[in-house]
Design a protein around this motif. Structure first.
Motif, short mmCIF file in Angstrom:
data_model
loop_
_atom_site.label_atom_id
_atom_site.label_comp_id
_atom_site.label_asym_id
_atom_site.label_seq_id
_atom_site.Cartn_x
_atom_site.Cartn_y
_atom_site.Cartn_z
N GLN A 61 0.82 -1.21 0.00
CA GLN A 61 0.00 0.00 0.00
C GLN A 61 0.86 1.27 0.00
O GLN A 61 0.52 2.24 -0.65
N MET A 62 1.97 1.26 0.72
CA MET A 62 2.77 2.47 0.91
C MET A 62 3.74 2.73 -0.24
O MET A 62 4.02 3.87 -0.54
N LEU A 63 4.27 1.72 -0.86
CA LEU A 63 5.33 1.91 -1.83
C LEU A 63 4.96 2.77 -3.03
O LEU A 63 5.71 3.67 -3.36
N PRO A 64 3.83 2.55 -3.71
CA PRO A 64 3.59 3.36 -4.91
C PRO A 64 3.54 4.86 -4.63
O PRO A 64 4.17 5.63 -5.33
N SER A 65 2.83 5.28 -3.60
CA SER A 65 2.77 6.72 -3.32
C SER A 65 4.11 7.21 -2.79
O SER A 65 4.54 8.31 -3.12
N ASN A 66 4.78 6.40 -2.01
CA ASN A 66 6.07 6.81 -1.46
C ASN A 66 7.14 6.91 -2.55
O ASN A 66 8.04 7.71 -2.44
N LEU A 67 7.04 6.06 -3.56
CA LEU A 67 8.03 6.13 -4.63
C LEU A 67 7.95 7.48 -5.35
O LEU A 67 8.98 8.08 -5.65
N GLU A 68 6.74 7.94 -5.60
CA GLU A 68 6.58 9.24 -6.24
C GLU A 68 7.11 10.36 -5.34
O GLU A 68 7.84 11.24 -5.79
N GLU A 69 6.74 10.29 -4.06
CA GLU A 69 7.22 11.29 -3.11
C GLU A 69 8.74 11.24 -2.99
O GLU A 69 9.40 12.27 -2.95
N MET A 70 9.26 10.01 -2.94
CA MET A 70 10.71 9.86 -2.80
C MET A 70 11.43 10.41 -4.02
O MET A 70 12.46 11.08 -3.88
N SER A 71 10.91 10.14 -5.21
CA SER A 71 11.57 10.66 -6.40
C SER A 71 11.52 12.19 -6.42
O SER A 71 12.49 12.84 -6.80
N GLN A 72 10.39 12.76 -5.98
CA GLN A 72 10.28 14.22 -5.90
C GLN A 72 11.27 14.77 -4.89
O GLN A 72 11.98 15.74 -5.14
N LYS A 73 11.34 14.13 -3.71
CA LYS A 73 12.27 14.59 -2.68
C LYS A 73 13.71 14.44 -3.16
O LYS A 73 14.55 15.31 -2.89
N LEU A 74 14.00 13.34 -3.85
CA LEU A 74 15.36 13.14 -4.35
C LEU A 74 15.73 14.20 -5.37
O LEU A 74 16.86 14.70 -5.37
N SER A 75 14.80 14.57 -6.23
CA SER A 75 15.11 15.62 -7.20
C SER A 75 15.32 16.96 -6.49
O SER A 75 16.21 17.73 -6.85
N ASP A 76 14.50 17.24 -5.45
CA ASP A 76 14.71 18.47 -4.66
C ASP A 76 16.07 18.46 -3.98
O ASP A 76 16.79 19.46 -3.99
N ILE A 77 16.41 17.32 -3.40
CA ILE A 77 17.70 17.19 -2.72
C ILE A 77 18.83 17.35 -3.73
O ILE A 77 19.84 18.01 -3.45
N SER A 78 18.66 16.78 -4.90
CA SER A 78 19.69 16.89 -5.95
C SER A 78 19.88 18.35 -6.34
O SER A 78 21.03 18.81 -6.48
N LYS A 79 18.78 19.09 -6.49
CA LYS A 79 18.88 20.51 -6.83
C LYS A 79 19.59 21.29 -5.72
O LYS A 79 20.43 22.15 -5.97
N ARG A 80 19.24 20.97 -4.47
CA ARG A 80 19.88 21.65 -3.35
C ARG A 80 21.38 21.35 -3.31
O ARG A 80 22.20 22.23 -3.04
N LEU A 81 21.73 20.09 -3.58
CA LEU A 81 23.15 19.72 -3.60
C LEU A 81 23.89 20.44 -4.70
O LEU A 81 25.03 20.90 -4.51
N GLU A 82 23.27 20.56 -5.86
CA GLU A 82 23.91 21.28 -6.96
C GLU A 82 24.13 22.74 -6.58
O GLU A 82 25.20 23.31 -6.83
N ALA A 83 23.11 23.35 -5.96
CA ALA A 83 23.24 24.74 -5.53
C ALA A 83 24.34 24.86 -4.48
O ALA A 83 25.16 25.80 -4.52
#
Length: 156
Positions: A61-83
């Motif tokens: 039940q948790m994985l599909p919605s969490n995967l989307e959230e995790m990918s969004q968070k990872l992209s945000d973290i990636s942008k922050r790391l680049e900055a």
């Protein structure tokens, strides 16, 4: 050989009869001891199976919605790391420039000191040359005047 086998069978039979009374009580104790353990083991197995099923269902039940959230968070973290990396590079560049400027300033100060020493040395050498020149001019003047006197005497 036959006698030996008969003796063994007889002694084994006696031992069985002696232990027979005890073996029932030991068997009863074993059964009384093992039954609760077996029941407890079965209960624990069922509990673990139920927990495993619950975890699997929760993961499904948790994985599909969490995967989307995790990918969004990872992209945000990636942008922050680049900055952050960009900012760190800028800070390092500024520090390098400051060190180079400090080095340039130190070199300029050293060159100024060297130039001041050079000018002092040149001044000292000029004074020596001027003294020698003055001596040479004095000597030449005195020779010239002597030669002039000699010339005047010869012409007369």
């Amino acid at each position: 050989m036959e006698d030996l086998n008969n003796q063994r069978n007889y002694s084994n039979g006696l031992k069985r009869r002696e232990l027979k009374g005890r073996s029932r009580s030991l068997e009863d104790l074993d059964r009384l001891w093992k039954e609760p353990l077996e029941k407890r083991g079965l209960r624990e197995c069922r509990l673990l199976e139920n927990l495993n099923k619950m975890v699997q269902e929760a993961n499904e039940q948790m994985l599909p919605s969490n995967l989307e959230e995790m990918s969004q968070k990872l992209s945000d973290i990636s942008k922050r790391l680049e900055a952050a990396n960009h900012m760190a590079e800028r800070v390092q560049q500024r520090e390098l420039e400051a060190q180079q400027n400090t080095g340039l300033q130190a070199n300029m100060e050293k060159l100024k000191e060297d130039w001041a020493e050079f000018v002092k040395e040149q001044q000292r050498l000029k004074e020596e040359v001027d003294e020698e020149h003055a001596k040479a001019v004095g000597e030449l003047s005195s020779r010239f005047s002597e030669k002039k006197k000699d010339l005047v005497q010869f012409s007369l």
